[in-house]
Motif scaffolding. Structure first.
Motif, mmCIF file in Angstrom:
data_model
loop_
_atom_site.group_PDB
_atom_site.id
_atom_site.type_symbol
_atom_site.label_atom_id
_atom_site.label_comp_id
_atom_site.label_asym_id
_atom_site.label_seq_id
_atom_site.Cartn_x
_atom_site.Cartn_y
_atom_site.Cartn_z
ATOM 1 N N ALA A 39 0.805 -1.216 0.000
ATOM 2 C CA ALA A 39 0.000 0.000 0.000
ATOM 3 C C ALA A 39 0.837 1.265 0.000
ATOM 4 C CB ALA A 39 -0.930 0.001 1.217
ATOM 5 N N HIS A 40 2.120 1.149 0.358
ATOM 6 C CA HIS A 40 2.978 2.331 0.418
ATOM 7 C C HIS A 40 4.428 1.919 0.315
ATOM 8 C CE1 HIS A 40 4.644 6.193 1.748
ATOM 9 N NE2 HIS A 40 5.431 5.495 2.546
ATOM 10 N N CYS A 41 5.214 2.672 -0.444
ATOM 11 C CA CYS A 41 6.673 2.512 -0.509
ATOM 12 C C CYS A 41 7.314 3.889 -0.396
ATOM 13 C CB CYS A 41 7.108 1.882 -1.835
ATOM 14 S SG CYS A 41 6.728 0.141 -2.012
ATOM 15 N N GLY A 42 8.470 3.947 0.238
ATOM 16 C CA GLY A 42 9.167 5.225 0.325
ATOM 17 C C GLY A 42 10.299 5.173 1.314
ATOM 18 N N GLY A 43 10.800 6.338 1.681
ATOM 19 C CA GLY A 43 11.863 6.424 2.663
ATOM 20 C C GLY A 43 11.318 6.269 4.070
ATOM 21 N N MET A 44 12.105 5.646 4.952
ATOM 22 C CA MET A 44 11.651 5.443 6.329
ATOM 23 C C MET A 44 11.521 6.755 7.076
ATOM 24 S SD MET A 44 10.598 3.695 8.844
ATOM 25 C CE MET A 44 10.851 1.957 8.498
ATOM 26 N N ALA A 45 12.436 7.694 6.861
ATOM 27 C CA ALA A 45 12.382 8.955 7.597
ATOM 28 C C ALA A 45 11.070 9.682 7.333
ATOM 29 C CB ALA A 45 13.572 9.841 7.214
ATOM 30 N N ALA A 46 10.634 9.738 6.072
ATOM 31 C CA ALA A 46 9.386 10.412 5.736
ATOM 32 C C ALA A 46 8.194 9.671 6.327
ATOM 33 C CB ALA A 46 9.246 10.532 4.222
ATOM 34 N N PHE A 47 8.218 8.340 6.279
ATOM 35 C CA PHE A 47 7.110 7.567 6.829
ATOM 36 C C PHE A 47 7.034 7.722 8.341
ATOM 37 C CE2 PHE A 47 5.317 3.502 8.414
ATOM 38 C CZ PHE A 47 4.063 3.591 7.825
ATOM 39 N N ALA A 48 8.203 7.706 9.021
ATOM 40 C CA ALA A 48 8.224 7.845 10.472
ATOM 41 C C ALA A 48 7.715 9.205 10.920
ATOM 42 C CB ALA A 48 9.636 7.609 11.001
ATOM 43 N N ALA A 49 7.791 10.204 10.042
ATOM 44 C CA ALA A 49 7.330 11.551 10.389
ATOM 45 C C ALA A 49 5.865 11.773 10.074
ATOM 46 C CB ALA A 49 8.175 12.586 9.635
ATOM 47 N N ASP A 50 5.230 10.840 9.384
ATOM 48 C CA ASP A 50 3.836 11.003 8.941
ATOM 49 C C ASP A 50 2.907 10.157 9.802
ATOM 50 O OD1 ASP A 50 1.436 11.247 7.589
ATOM 51 O OD2 ASP A 50 2.367 11.179 5.603
ATOM 52 N N THR A 51 2.501 10.700 10.921
ATOM 53 C CA THR A 51 1.667 9.947 11.861
ATOM 54 C C THR A 51 0.337 9.557 11.260
ATOM 55 O OG1 THR A 51 2.701 11.123 13.705
ATOM 56 C CG2 THR A 51 0.648 9.975 14.170
ATOM 57 N N ALA A 52 -0.243 10.425 10.449
ATOM 58 C CA ALA A 52 -1.544 10.129 9.842
ATOM 59 C C ALA A 52 -1.441 8.914 8.915
ATOM 60 C CB ALA A 52 -2.051 11.344 9.075
ATOM 61 N N LEU A 53 -0.375 8.839 8.142
ATOM 62 C CA LEU A 53 -0.187 7.697 7.246
ATOM 63 C C LEU A 53 0.036 6.421 8.038
ATOM 64 C CD1 LEU A 53 0.071 6.730 4.323
ATOM 65 C CD2 LEU A 53 2.513 7.289 4.425
ATOM 66 N N GLN A 54 0.795 6.509 9.118
ATOM 67 C CA GLN A 54 1.007 5.338 9.973
ATOM 68 C C GLN A 54 -0.318 4.845 10.549
ATOM 69 O OE1 GLN A 54 3.852 6.643 12.954
ATOM 70 N NE2 GLN A 54 4.976 7.753 11.376
ATOM 71 N N GLN A 55 -1.124 5.767 11.033
ATOM 72 C CA GLN A 55 -2.425 5.391 11.597
ATOM 73 C C GLN A 55 -3.289 4.711 10.545
ATOM 74 O OE1 GLN A 55 -3.695 5.492 14.593
ATOM 75 N NE2 GLN A 55 -2.411 6.855 15.801
ATOM 76 N N HIS A 56 -3.261 5.259 9.327
ATOM 77 C CA HIS A 56 -4.091 4.712 8.256
ATOM 78 C C HIS A 56 -3.654 3.304 7.863
ATOM 79 C CE1 HIS A 56 -6.381 4.428 4.563
ATOM 80 N NE2 HIS A 56 -5.257 4.289 3.853
ATOM 81 N N LEU A 84 -1.254 1.222 9.537
ATOM 82 C CA LEU A 84 -0.859 0.275 10.584
ATOM 83 C C LEU A 84 -1.808 0.259 11.781
ATOM 84 C CD1 LEU A 84 2.974 1.084 10.592
ATOM 85 C CD2 LEU A 84 1.847 -0.824 9.462
ATOM 86 N N GLY A 85 -2.632 1.287 11.893
ATOM 87 C CA GLY A 85 -3.569 1.334 12.999
ATOM 88 C C GLY A 85 -3.035 1.998 14.228
ATOM 89 N N LEU A 86 -1.766 2.422 14.206
ATOM 90 C CA LEU A 86 -1.168 3.167 15.307
ATOM 91 C C LEU A 86 0.071 3.859 14.783
ATOM 92 C CD1 LEU A 86 0.738 0.812 17.771
ATOM 93 C CD2 LEU A 86 0.208 0.229 15.426
ATOM 94 N N GLY A 87 0.499 4.901 15.512
ATOM 95 C CA GLY A 87 1.686 5.637 15.108
ATOM 96 C C GLY A 87 2.948 4.999 15.643
ATOM 97 N N MET A 88 4.056 5.205 14.956
ATOM 98 C CA MET A 88 5.322 4.601 15.369
ATOM 99 C C MET A 88 5.784 5.132 16.719
ATOM 100 S SD MET A 88 7.288 4.422 11.688
ATOM 101 C CE MET A 88 8.466 3.160 12.112
ATOM 102 N N GLY A 89 5.372 6.326 17.082
ATOM 103 C CA GLY A 89 5.729 6.882 18.377
ATOM 104 C C GLY A 89 4.967 6.261 19.535
ATOM 105 N N GLU A 90 3.910 5.496 19.224
ATOM 106 C CA GLU A 90 3.089 4.889 20.259
ATOM 107 C C GLU A 90 3.576 3.503 20.656
ATOM 108 O OE1 GLU A 90 -0.958 4.825 18.997
ATOM 109 O OE2 GLU A 90 -0.825 6.798 18.068
ATOM 110 N N HIS A 91 4.540 2.977 19.913
ATOM 111 C CA HIS A 91 4.988 1.600 20.132
ATOM 112 C C HIS A 91 6.499 1.597 20.217
ATOM 113 C CE1 HIS A 91 4.404 -2.831 19.591
ATOM 114 N NE2 HIS A 91 5.676 -2.725 19.271
ATOM 115 N N GLN A 92 7.042 1.305 21.360
ATOM 116 C CA GLN A 92 8.495 1.289 21.554
ATOM 117 C C GLN A 92 8.975 -0.164 21.659
ATOM 118 O OE1 GLN A 92 10.274 4.027 21.295
ATOM 119 N NE2 GLN A 92 8.467 5.307 21.132
#
Length: 240
Positions: A213-230, A232-240
């Motif tokens: 569903a999505h390809c790209g650089g990790m830095a841009a994806f890690a900064a896009d919380t809305a895309l992560q939510q859409h 993965l169902g949660l943001g990368m900052g919510e899961h350590q």
């Protein structure tokens, strides 16, 4: 960047179940690509299909420009591709040393390389003559990764390397993977630990329902919380 591995329109069925529905993404040569997605999205099936353990019934998989879609697993491995499954698949009745001997197909160990592995995964040296079945879960994971890298490989396919591991072991794994991706190897890693993914990922492919569903650089994806939510169902900052 040059693609070392490319998937185009890959479809895989397991029995009567349609698992992959036209998977397409590239793994650039050098660095580490994270393959992310919810449970059941098709990530493990993708790795197993690349490795020839499950056969794609449509589409094309190319490695270094060569079509490997129909190759047998041993022939794929001989091209310089190693696979670490989530199950680890170590030989429990064999010692740590014997497990690594089986993986070192070119002959005796390169001592410098073995010392590098021991420096990252000290438990393997400590339990060198112990049956691998006696190791803890984290130590077995160390051994599974060590088998894949005991000889230089061009591409490493690794399925959830940090699953169930203690933070100290994860830190060692991050160090080892960072050195591998900055040196000789290209890595494609399935991972649920988002801290691990953010720390190491150069590129990302996100799967959803058997497709990418999505390809790209990790830095841009890690900064896009809305895309992560859409995706993965949660943001990368919510899961350590």
């Amino acid at each position: 960047m040059t693609a070392l591995l490319s998937l185009r329109g890959v479809k895989t069925n397991i029995g009567r179940y349609h698992i992959l529905h036209g998977v397409e993404f590239d793994v650039p040569e050098g660095g580490l690509t994270m393959l992310l997605g919810r449970n059941g999205a098709g990530k493990t099936t993708t790795l197993r299909t690349i490795m020839g353990l499950w056969r794609a019934h449509a589409g094309e998989i190319r490695f270094d420009g060569k079509d490997i879609t129909a190759l047998a697993t041993p022939d794929i491995a001989r091209l310089g591709i190693a696979y670490v499954p989530e199950s680890m698949a170590i030989f429990g009745d064999l010692t740590v040393q014997e497990n690594l001997i089986l993986a070192a197909r070119s002959g005796p160990f390169d001592q410098k390389r073995l010392d590098w592995i021991f420096a990252r995964f000290e438990a393997l040296k400590r339990f060198w003559t112990l049956p691998a079945g006696h190791l803890s879960g984290g130590q077995k994971q160390m051994l599974a990764v060590a088998r894949a890298i005991i000889e230089p490989r061009r591409l490493l396919l690794i399925d959830e390397p940090t699953k169930g591991l203690a933070p100290a072991i994860i830190a060692n794994m991050i160090e080892a993977f960072r050195e591998l991706k900055d040196g000789e190897a290209t890595l494609l890693v399935v991972e649920q630990n988002f801290f691990f993914a953010r720390e190491l990922g150069d590129n990302v492919a996100v799967m959803d329902d058997g497709k990418v569903a999505h390809c790209g650089g990790m830095a841009a994806f890690a900064a896009d919380t809305a895309l992560q939510q859409h995706l993965l169902g949660l943001g990368m900052g919510e899961h350590q």
